[in-house]
Write a protein that holds these residues in place. Structure first.
Motif, PDB file in Angstrom:
ATOM      1  N   ALA A 274      17.046  -6.153 -36.285  1.00  0.00           N
ATOM      2  CA  ALA A 274      16.896  -7.444 -36.966  1.00  0.00           C
ATOM      3  C   ALA A 274      16.596  -7.199 -38.443  1.00  0.00           C
ATOM      4  O   ALA A 274      17.170  -7.841 -39.333  1.00  0.00           O
ATOM      5  N   ALA A 275      15.701  -6.225 -38.703  1.00  0.00           N
ATOM      6  CA  ALA A 275      15.364  -5.894 -40.094  1.00  0.00           C
ATOM      7  C   ALA A 275      16.609  -5.408 -40.829  1.00  0.00           C
ATOM      8  O   ALA A 275      16.847  -5.763 -41.999  1.00  0.00           O
TER       9      ALA A 275
ATOM     10  N   ASN B 156      11.505  -3.071 -29.099  1.00  0.00           N
ATOM     11  CA  ASN B 156      11.122  -2.950 -30.513  1.00  0.00           C
ATOM     12  C   ASN B 156      12.312  -2.469 -31.323  1.00  0.00           C
ATOM     13  O   ASN B 156      12.378  -2.676 -32.532  1.00  0.00           O
TER      14      ASN B 156
ATOM     15  N   LEU C 196       7.616 -11.705 -35.223  1.00  0.00           N
ATOM     16  CA  LEU C 196       8.444 -11.213 -34.119  1.00  0.00           C
ATOM     17  C   LEU C 196       7.514 -10.424 -33.210  1.00  0.00           C
ATOM     18  O   LEU C 196       6.757  -9.586 -33.676  1.00  0.00           O
ATOM     19  N   THR C 197       7.571 -10.680 -31.914  1.00  0.00           N
ATOM     20  CA  THR C 197       6.607 -10.032 -31.036  1.00  0.00           C
ATOM     21  C   THR C 197       7.275  -9.464 -29.784  1.00  0.00           C
ATOM     22  O   THR C 197       8.308  -9.968 -29.337  1.00  0.00           O
ATOM     23  N   THR C 198       6.681  -8.398 -29.260  1.00  0.00           N
ATOM     24  CA  THR C 198       7.184  -7.768 -28.027  1.00  0.00           C
ATOM     25  C   THR C 198       5.985  -7.297 -27.204  1.00  0.00           C
ATOM     26  O   THR C 198       4.847  -7.360 -27.650  1.00  0.00           O
TER      27      THR C 198
ATOM     28  N   LEU D 246      10.723 -11.152 -28.632  1.00  0.00           N
ATOM     29  CA  LEU D 246      11.923 -10.311 -28.658  1.00  0.00           C
ATOM     30  C   LEU D 246      12.017  -9.348 -27.481  1.00  0.00           C
ATOM     31  O   LEU D 246      12.888  -8.483 -27.468  1.00  0.00           O
TER      32      LEU D 246
ATOM     33  N   GLY E  33       6.126  -7.896 -37.533  1.00  0.00           N
ATOM     34  CA  GLY E  33       6.306  -7.522 -36.135  1.00  0.00           C
ATOM     35  C   GLY E  33       4.926  -7.279 -35.559  1.00  0.00           C
ATOM     36  O   GLY E  33       4.209  -6.398 -36.041  1.00  0.00           O
TER      37      GLY E  33
ATOM     38  N   ARG F 214      15.025  -3.854 -31.161  1.00  0.00           N
ATOM     39  CA  ARG F 214      15.622  -5.100 -31.660  1.00  0.00           C
ATOM     40  C   ARG F 214      15.045  -5.447 -33.032  1.00  0.00           C
ATOM     41  O   ARG F 214      15.728  -6.018 -33.885  1.00  0.00           O
ATOM     42  N   ILE F 215      13.744  -5.139 -33.213  1.00  0.00           N
ATOM     43  CA  ILE F 215      13.118  -5.458 -34.506  1.00  0.00           C
ATOM     44  C   ILE F 215      13.734  -4.585 -35.601  1.00  0.00           C
ATOM     45  O   ILE F 215      14.007  -5.049 -36.704  1.00  0.00           O
TER      46      ILE F 215
ATOM     47  N   GLY G 155       4.304  -4.343 -40.022  1.00  0.00           N
ATOM     48  CA  GLY G 155       4.170  -4.220 -38.574  1.00  0.00           C
ATOM     49  C   GLY G 155       2.708  -4.112 -38.160  1.00  0.00           C
ATOM     50  O   GLY G 155       1.853  -3.744 -38.963  1.00  0.00           O
TER      51      GLY G 155
END
Ligand code: XCC
Ligand code: SF4
Length: 675
Positions: free
Chosen positions: A554-555, A548, A499-501, A542, A469, A550-551, A575
């Protein structure tokens, strides 16, 4: 005479555009600002040095006997550390108090945003507003059980779907209670993997109510209360979880319910999205409550006709910061830039209105706007500016569309007031954004299994080495976007999917990393193969910073899909916040650490002046939560720390050999000329 002895006034130091940013559009606009003699954050960063003691985290101003400053001796601590403030507070106490006050600030910002969303959702449920609706009833049904809300009813022995309005009202009331309820724990903690919930229980860090944990930080860090860095950090962890698994997660979910759950869509990024012959409206800040309405208003025929009447070809909307991410992921509205580009959007001379709400908004925007025709409009009752040229139009969700139209109309009226000097950089990049827990499931799930099967399978077989992330801000103390891009490129080169925000996601978009084509150019062979097969970019956008959450989910889905351990801390994942600046970043970092993620920050961490406290964060935390902090300013080393951690987790899972086999296979195929 005194005057005669004065040195001639020196010209102020200016930023070197090439040193300030890696982005060509940004470099051009910094030069443009300097030609126009308009000062920007980049110039201020070269003229004003940060305070060395504050940077180390060891300045305490929590009472009027201070500020007490505890600089580290030049040759470090030899023997006993005898530094103390007037009250006797040690460096550890001071650094820990400062650190968790940052968590309180960040958690408060995210959670207050979440509260605003929950309150608006309650007015939707109560039918007090027509401007907002329930766009995603399926998501509402999916989250309802976590709020203890039934989604079915029994009628004559038959199970039927419960009325969606009833569900909405019950969810809204239960969600709002999360901020201030008496007793119990936050409901969403149940969504975490069981072993993680047990860790939290054992550590005594399960948040009770969101506001309470933030208030308790303010109490415990008051002069003469909690003076044990371990106990202080315990509360820091608890408040951060109230952010990640509380305020932020509720915010994300209810935004999805009201505005739609994002799914991948195409857009563009960078200042070049602004158009000379259009009315340009830039929305900046964080809460989509306002920006959603601005999007709708600026697409209305009424406003489009009005714009044409005023001589414009249309209305171009663009975003800055997380507002950009919110309207990008749901509507494809392009981001005009990251945090550090906010002043530059006005310096184009083509910004007819900049509309801001809360967080990450420079007060200097008002000074820059003064040099142009730009209307700077604040909209939130808690976020005004003292400068006289700033217009405040308070946004009331009960009259949302009306307020939005008034703002858009003001921008249109301002189109004809432009001066001659317009300079919009040409640069913009194509991107795909709008991934979420649900869409990753769609793209990387199994055909017959509604979970993350394909993703897990590719991690287990080694094509994907791990998950990273990469999130967070820009910081004018570091080169704009440089660390984001170097770190992300190094990760995907080594087969780590990203995965990025937040502003990191915008930076990745500006660099062209959010396209499926980026896979062939920048990825290692394993990740490239997966991305090409599935048709996704190697870097998945994302959303905003509250996303975040969402991360985290997702994890959790990856854990549930099986084969990669029982907890988030077992996953080959890490991260990163390469260019962080905000207190929100510290809150996010801590909730990742407390959820089992190894988290590396770039630039620096305000803990260097308290080495024992630093070790507590960088080493001891891992024994408690499975995750820990780290800091590395060099982007390549930063990425490799993450990769080393991912490899350590792969070895612990016994899947390190699989990767070697995949790489051997690939080498064989390449040798045979098959690739
Ligand atoms: Fe602000 Fe969210 Fe940081 Fe960007 S990434 S500078 S916090 S906008 Ni959140
Ligand atoms: Fe100094 Fe203690 Fe007051 Fe902090 S609380 S300013 S260390 S006397």
């Amino acid at each position: 005479m005194a005057e005669a002895t004065k040195a001639p006034a020196k010209a102020p130091k200016l930023a070197d555009p090439m040193e300030a940013s890696i982005d060509v559009a940004t470099q051009e606009m910094i030069r443009r600002a300097q030609q126009l003699q308009i000062e920007t954050v980049f110039d201020r960063a070269v003229t004003m040095k940060p305070c060395a003691i504050g940077m180390q985290g060891i300045c305490c101003k929590n009472c009027a006997m201070g500020p007490c400053r505890l600089p580290l001796p030049k040759d470090g601590i030899q023997g006993e550390d005898t530094r103390k403030g007037l009250c006797g507070a040690t460096a550890n106490t001071i650094a820990a108090r400062n650190f968790i006050r940052m968590i309180a600030g960040g958690a408060a910002a995210h959670s207050d945003h979440g509260r605003g969303v929950a309150e608006t959702f309650l007015s939707v449920a109560r039918k007090e507003t027509e401007d907002y609706t329930i766009k995603d009833p399926a998501k509402l049904r999916a989250i309802a059980p976590y709020y203890g809300v039934e989604t079915t009813v029994e009628v004559d022995g038959e199970t039927l779907d419960r009325d969606i309005d009833e569900i909405a009202l019950a969810v809204a009331e239960s969600a709002i209670a999360e901020w201030g309820k008496n007793g119990g724990e936050l409901l969403y903690l149940e969504r975490a993997p069981k072993p993680l919930q047990e860790k939290w229980e054992a550590m005594g860090v399960k948040p009770r109510a969101i506001d309470r944990e933030i208030v308790e930080i303010m109490h415990r860090t008051h002069m003469g209360v909690d003076q044990d860095y371990k106990n202080l950090m315990k509360q820091g962890a608890r408040a951060s979880l109230a952010d990640g698994w509380g305020g932020s997660m509720i915010g994300t979910d209810l935004q999805d319910v009201m505005f739609g759950t994002p799914s991948p869509l195409q857009s563009e990024a960078n200042l070049g999205i602004m158009k000379e012959d259009h009315v340009n409206i830039i929305v900046h800040g964080h809460e989509p409550l306002l920006s959603e309405m601005i999007v709708a208003a600026s697409q209305s025929q009424e406003m489009l006709d009005y714009a044409k009447e005023k001589g414009a070809k249309g209305i171009q909307l663009g975003g800055i910061c997380c507002t950009a991410n919110e309207i990008l992921q749901r509507h494809g509205v392009p981001p005009a830039g990251t945090y550090l580009q906010q002043e530059l959007a006005i310096i184009t001379g083509a910004c007819d209105a900049m509309v801001v709400d809360v967080q990450c908004v420079f007060q200097n925007l008002a000074n820059v706007a003064k040099c142009f025709h730009t209307k700077l409009i604040t909209t939130h009752p808690i976020a005004k500016m003292e400068q006289e040229n700033v217009i405040h139009i308070e946004f009331d969700e009960h009259y949302a569309m009306q307020d939005a139209k008034r703002i858009v109309k003001m921008a249109i009226d301002n189109f004809q007031e432009r001066g001659a000097e317009i300079m919009i950089p040409r640069h913009k990049t194509k991107q795909i954004a709008g991934f979420g827990v649900e869409s990753i499931q769609y793209h990387l799930g199994g055909t017959f299994r509604g979970d993350y099967y394909t993703l897990n399978d590719n991690i287990i077989n080694g094509r994907i080495r791990g998950i990273a992330g990469v999130v967070g801000c820009n910081n004018a103390r570091t080169k704009h976007n440089d660390a984001h891009i170097k770190i992300i490129k190094e990760l995907i080169k080594n087969d780590v999917i990203v995965l990025t925000t937040g502003c990191s996601a915008i930076a990745a978009g500006m660099e062209g990393l959010l396209t499926p084509e980026a896979a062939g150019v920048h990825c290692g062979p394993g990740l490239a193969e997966v991305c090409e097969t599935v048709g996704i970019p190697p870097v998945l956008h994302l959303g905003s910073c509250v996303d975040n959450s969402r991360i985290l989910l997702a994890a959790t889905e990856v854990v549930k899909a099986g084969g990669l351990g029982d907890d988030i801390s077992d996953l080959p994942a890490a991260g990163s916040a390469p260019e962080w600046m905000s207190e929100k970043a510290i809150s996010i970092g801590q909730y990742f650490v407390s959820s089992g993620v190894y988290t590396v920050f770039g630039y620096h961490m305000p803990v260097e002046g308290a080495p024992v406290f630093k070790d507590y964060l960088y080493k001891d935390m891992e024994k408690m939560y499975g995750g820990k902090w780290d800091c590395e300013a060099d982007p390549i080393k930063h990425a490799h720390k993450m990769i080393a951690h991912i490899d350590k987790k792969r070895a612990a899972l016994g899947i390190d050999k699989a990767r070697e086999r995949v790489l051997m296979d690939m080498a064989d195929r390449q040798a045979l000329g098959m690739e």
